[in-house]
Write a protein that holds these residues in place. Structure first.
Motif, PDB file in Angstrom:
ATOM      1  N   ALA A  15       0.879  -1.430   0.149  1.00 57.08           N
ATOM      2  CA  ALA A  15       0.430  -0.018  -0.558  1.00 57.08           C
ATOM      3  C   ALA A  15       0.557   1.262  -0.337  1.00 57.08           C
ATOM      4  O   ALA A  15       0.556   2.292  -0.124  1.00 57.08           O
ATOM      5  CB  ALA A  15      -0.781  -0.135   1.096  1.00 57.08           C
ATOM      6  N   TYR A  74       3.575   1.820  -1.210  1.00 50.42           N
ATOM      7  CA  TYR A  74       4.828   1.505  -2.421  1.00 50.42           C
ATOM      8  C   TYR A  74       3.351   1.877  -3.367  1.00 50.42           C
ATOM      9  O   TYR A  74       3.806   3.452  -4.170  1.00 50.42           O
ATOM     10  CB  TYR A  74       4.754   0.627  -2.922  1.00 50.42           C
ATOM     11  CG  TYR A  74       5.166   0.570  -4.444  1.00 50.42           C
ATOM     12  CD1 TYR A  74       6.769   0.751  -4.773  1.00 50.42           C
ATOM     13  CD2 TYR A  74       5.039   0.200  -5.818  1.00 50.42           C
ATOM     14  CE1 TYR A  74       6.943   0.403  -6.009  1.00 50.42           C
ATOM     15  CE2 TYR A  74       4.995  -0.259  -6.762  1.00 50.42           C
ATOM     16  CZ  TYR A  74       6.518   0.206  -7.025  1.00 50.42           C
ATOM     17  OH  TYR A  74       6.671   0.609  -8.546  1.00 50.42           O
ATOM     18  N   ASN A  75       2.705   1.889  -3.748  1.00 52.52           N
ATOM     19  CA  ASN A  75       0.863   2.725  -4.926  1.00 52.52           C
ATOM     20  C   ASN A  75       0.708   3.994  -3.517  1.00 52.52           C
ATOM     21  O   ASN A  75       0.943   4.977  -5.313  1.00 52.52           O
ATOM     22  CB  ASN A  75       0.001   1.536  -3.950  1.00 52.52           C
ATOM     23  CG  ASN A  75      -0.908   1.582  -5.343  1.00 52.52           C
ATOM     24  OD1 ASN A  75      -1.982   2.560  -4.889  1.00 52.52           O
ATOM     25  ND2 ASN A  75      -0.953   1.408  -6.486  1.00 52.52           N
ATOM     26  N   ALA A  76       0.299   4.213  -2.361  1.00 50.80           N
ATOM     27  CA  ALA A  76      -0.176   5.407  -2.151  1.00 50.80           C
ATOM     28  C   ALA A  76       0.707   6.240  -1.860  1.00 50.80           C
ATOM     29  O   ALA A  76       0.289   6.821  -1.820  1.00 50.80           O
ATOM     30  CB  ALA A  76      -1.731   5.176  -1.757  1.00 50.80           C
ATOM     31  N   VAL A  99      -0.650   5.989   3.892  1.00 50.55           N
ATOM     32  CA  VAL A  99      -0.896   4.172   5.000  1.00 50.55           C
ATOM     33  C   VAL A  99      -0.924   5.059   6.836  1.00 50.55           C
ATOM     34  O   VAL A  99      -1.378   4.658   7.284  1.00 50.55           O
ATOM     35  CB  VAL A  99       0.115   3.596   4.175  1.00 50.55           C
ATOM     36  CG1 VAL A  99       0.455   2.731   6.052  1.00 50.55           C
ATOM     37  CG2 VAL A  99       0.282   2.876   3.319  1.00 50.55           C
ATOM     38  N   VAL A 153      -3.648  -0.104   5.056  1.00 53.14           N
ATOM     39  CA  VAL A 153      -4.325   0.949   3.301  1.00 53.14           C
ATOM     40  C   VAL A 153      -5.675   1.366   3.550  1.00 53.14           C
ATOM     41  O   VAL A 153      -5.784   1.279   4.133  1.00 53.14           O
ATOM     42  CB  VAL A 153      -4.921  -0.701   2.965  1.00 53.14           C
ATOM     43  CG1 VAL A 153      -4.797  -0.802   1.831  1.00 53.14           C
ATOM     44  CG2 VAL A 153      -3.701  -1.812   3.351  1.00 53.14           C
ATOM     45  N   TYR A 178      -8.429   3.689  -0.447  1.00 53.24           N
ATOM     46  CA  TYR A 178      -8.391   3.773  -2.058  1.00 53.24           C
ATOM     47  C   TYR A 178      -8.980   2.959  -3.337  1.00 53.24           C
ATOM     48  O   TYR A 178      -7.805   1.802  -2.514  1.00 53.24           O
ATOM     49  CB  TYR A 178      -7.487   4.972  -2.258  1.00 53.24           C
ATOM     50  CG  TYR A 178      -6.361   6.020  -1.810  1.00 53.24           C
ATOM     51  CD1 TYR A 178      -7.329   6.559  -0.882  1.00 53.24           C
ATOM     52  CD2 TYR A 178      -4.909   6.107  -1.806  1.00 53.24           C
ATOM     53  CE1 TYR A 178      -6.794   7.797  -0.133  1.00 53.24           C
ATOM     54  CE2 TYR A 178      -4.752   7.153  -0.700  1.00 53.24           C
ATOM     55  CZ  TYR A 178      -5.555   7.746  -0.121  1.00 53.24           C
ATOM     56  OH  TYR A 178      -5.278   9.043   0.790  1.00 53.24           O
ATOM     57  N   GLU A 185      -7.921   1.567  -6.105  1.00 54.59           N
ATOM     58  CA  GLU A 185      -6.863   1.734  -7.185  1.00 54.59           C
ATOM     59  C   GLU A 185      -6.371   0.402  -5.794  1.00 54.59           C
ATOM     60  O   GLU A 185      -5.571  -0.006  -5.728  1.00 54.59           O
ATOM     61  CB  GLU A 185      -6.208   3.284  -7.342  1.00 54.59           C
ATOM     62  CG  GLU A 185      -5.304   2.973  -7.536  1.00 54.59           C
ATOM     63  CD  GLU A 185      -4.454   3.704  -8.220  1.00 54.59           C
ATOM     64  OE1 GLU A 185      -2.788   3.866  -8.433  1.00 54.59           O
ATOM     65  OE2 GLU A 185      -5.094   4.537  -8.836  1.00 54.59           O
ATOM     66  N   THR A 186      -5.623   1.203  -4.762  1.00 55.38           N
ATOM     67  CA  THR A 186      -4.871   1.319  -4.047  1.00 55.38           C
ATOM     68  C   THR A 186      -5.338  -0.092  -2.871  1.00 55.38           C
ATOM     69  O   THR A 186      -4.625  -1.090  -3.310  1.00 55.38           O
ATOM     70  CB  THR A 186      -4.432   1.958  -2.976  1.00 55.38           C
ATOM     71  OG1 THR A 186      -3.997   3.255  -3.198  1.00 55.38           O
ATOM     72  CG2 THR A 186      -3.454   1.464  -1.665  1.00 55.38           C
ATOM     73  N   ARG A 187      -6.216  -0.303  -2.467  1.00 52.76           N
ATOM     74  CA  ARG A 187      -7.102  -1.449  -2.296  1.00 52.76           C
ATOM     75  C   ARG A 187      -7.514  -2.688  -2.991  1.00 52.76           C
ATOM     76  O   ARG A 187      -6.770  -3.670  -2.337  1.00 52.76           O
ATOM     77  CB  ARG A 187      -8.723  -1.386  -1.744  1.00 52.76           C
ATOM     78  CG  ARG A 187      -8.337  -0.600  -0.759  1.00 52.76           C
ATOM     79  CD  ARG A 187      -9.669  -0.819   0.436  1.00 52.76           C
ATOM     80  NE  ARG A 187      -9.826   0.002   1.576  1.00 52.76           N
ATOM     81  CZ  ARG A 187      -9.416  -0.494   2.674  1.00 52.76           C
ATOM     82  NH1 ARG A 187      -9.559  -1.753   2.767  1.00 52.76           N
ATOM     83  NH2 ARG A 187      -8.843   0.944   3.704  1.00 52.76           N
ATOM     84  N   TYR A 245      -5.198  -3.233  -5.380  1.00 53.67           N
ATOM     85  CA  TYR A 245      -3.401  -2.824  -6.071  1.00 53.67           C
ATOM     86  C   TYR A 245      -2.920  -4.290  -4.860  1.00 53.67           C
ATOM     87  O   TYR A 245      -2.999  -5.047  -5.201  1.00 53.67           O
ATOM     88  CB  TYR A 245      -2.068  -1.894  -6.306  1.00 53.67           C
ATOM     89  CG  TYR A 245      -1.444  -1.734  -6.800  1.00 53.67           C
ATOM     90  CD1 TYR A 245      -0.994  -2.730  -7.452  1.00 53.67           C
ATOM     91  CD2 TYR A 245      -0.527  -2.275  -5.517  1.00 53.67           C
ATOM     92  CE1 TYR A 245       0.638  -2.742  -7.436  1.00 53.67           C
ATOM     93  CE2 TYR A 245       0.862  -2.092  -5.926  1.00 53.67           C
ATOM     94  CZ  TYR A 245       1.334  -2.011  -7.143  1.00 53.67           C
ATOM     95  OH  TYR A 245       2.541  -2.667  -7.048  1.00 53.67           O
ATOM     96  N   VAL A 246      -3.093  -4.296  -3.639  1.00 52.86           N
ATOM     97  CA  VAL A 246      -2.846  -4.623  -3.065  1.00 52.86           C
ATOM     98  C   VAL A 246      -3.051  -5.778  -2.505  1.00 52.86           C
ATOM     99  O   VAL A 246      -2.858  -6.956  -2.512  1.00 52.86           O
ATOM    100  CB  VAL A 246      -3.555  -4.124  -1.131  1.00 52.86           C
ATOM    101  CG1 VAL A 246      -2.916  -4.396  -0.252  1.00 52.86           C
ATOM    102  CG2 VAL A 246      -2.869  -2.838  -0.982  1.00 52.86           C
TER     103      VAL A 246
END
Length: 70
Positions: A29, A31-33, A38, A44, A47, A49-51, A53-54
């Motif tokens: 998370a 890394y992505n958001a 975080v 997490v 978002y 997109e982030t959820r 992705y994780v």
């Protein structure tokens, strides 16, 4: 590539602990958001997109981790 991004990468790698998937989810998370998101959300971020992705990364991690254990 900056010193700050190198330090963040080091912290994320340390956070990846196969025995604790919660830490892995937080590292992915971050890394992505971004680590600030975080920290701000206490986990997490909410978002979509982030959820997504994780979830995708953890699913692939489990699949490939199991493959390597054989």
């Amino acid at each position: 590539f900056t010193v700050e991004s190198a330090e963040l990468s080091d912290r994320m790698v340390v956070a990846i602990d196969p025995a604790n998937p919660g830490k892995l989810a937080l590292a992915v998370a971050a890394y992505n958001a971004g680590p600030e998101a975080v920290t701000r959300h206490g986990g997490v971020p909410p978002y979509e997109e982030t959820r997504s992705y994780v979830e995708r990364v953890l699913r692939l991690y489990k699949k490939y981790h199991a493959d390597f254990r054989r």
